[in-house]
Design an enzyme around this catalytic site. Sequence first.
Site, PDB file in Angstrom:
ATOM      1  N   CYS A   1       0.813  -1.221   0.000  1.00 46.85           N
ATOM      2  CA  CYS A   1       0.000   0.000   0.000  1.00 46.85           C
ATOM      3  C   CYS A   1       0.846   1.271   0.000  1.00 46.85           C
ATOM      4  CB  CYS A   1      -0.935   0.008   1.208  1.00 46.85           C
ATOM      5  SG  CYS A   1      -2.144  -1.335   1.190  1.00 46.85           S
TER       6      CYS A   1
ATOM      7  N   ASN B   1     -10.233   0.015  -0.409  1.00 48.68           N
ATOM      8  CA  ASN B   1      -8.774   0.034  -0.345  1.00 48.68           C
ATOM      9  C   ASN B   1      -8.204  -0.525  -1.647  1.00 48.68           C
ATOM     10  OD1 ASN B   1      -6.064  -0.340   0.182  1.00 48.68           O
ATOM     11  ND2 ASN B   1      -6.349  -1.305   2.167  1.00 48.68           N
TER      12      ASN B   1
ATOM     13  N   HIS C   1      -3.452   7.280   2.648  1.00 48.63           N
ATOM     14  CA  HIS C   1      -3.855   6.004   2.070  1.00 48.63           C
ATOM     15  C   HIS C   1      -5.280   5.705   2.524  1.00 48.63           C
ATOM     16  CE1 HIS C   1      -4.132   1.874   0.974  1.00 48.63           C
ATOM     17  NE2 HIS C   1      -3.995   1.414   2.196  1.00 48.63           N
TER      18      HIS C   1
END
Length: 311
Positions: free
Chosen positions: A113, A268, A238
């Site tokens: 990520c 996500n 994020h």
Amino acid sequence: MPFVEIVSTGRFLPPSVTTNADLESIVDTSNEWITTRTGIKERRLAGNEISAAQMGAKAGVDALDKSDLNASDIDLIIVSTATPDRLLPSMACDVQALIGAVNAVAFDVGGACSGFLYGLTVAEGHIATGHATNVLVIAAEKMSSILDWNDRSTCVLFGDGAGACIVQRSAGSRGIIGTYHGSDGNLAELLHRPPGGLVKMSGQEVYRNAVRSMALASERALEDAGMKAEEIDLLIPHQANVRIIESTARYSGIPMDKVFVNVDRYGNMSSATIPVAMDEAIEQGVLEEGMNVLTVAFGAGFAWGALAIKW
């Protein structure tokens, strides 16, 4: 003075929208359960119609279209992905072929990520040393291909998509002015994908480490930039879930009205969340030239990082 600046951004999102209600027919979950715990209401899923490389190429072309460059002007392509379509060659080479960037060196980075921020830092190094002039940094993730669709603790969290930006040497005060990266491989088993398997995650432990590490990274990047939290105009974190975003903002001393959030619409998308958010923020007029921007991420590894940017 910054070495590099982001001169354009782009994104691609699969057209197919999967809502929480849709997932109720697939796995033991509910819209209420997902929304209250994550803030996610829907996500995009690519299906078999498009590959991760194709999504990355479309995002890259979008960034090129918003610049004054052609694909042949790109001399370095860096792709962040946790979901390559194949192990060899690198997805960056597949993207290079798809967009016709015949003069580019191409390789992948594996920062999960946090990979897009890692890719920006690698681009900065290549430009600063004179090894590249026009760098295309792409994050492309087909997370749906590595999920266990019987595991409600993971499959409801993720989505597919791609974001991109073009990085050049800074012509003035705009650009990356503060950087911090960290990692801890001792905690890798808390969020991982075993060989040939699907994503495994220990949710509560990931949450605690994510908030702590993202707050620390934000603090260190601001220190590196010689800035304080109150000077930040926009935080682009994020987009893992809204509770992590809210906690990171709180511990970083940045009010939520200065935080860009789109996790409710996309879930996500691993490393693609930040470049997609950047592109959307520009399109919506939320991110404008001259702003002080902080962007921060955390993911498997564990690996985390933050960049302070004069936009």
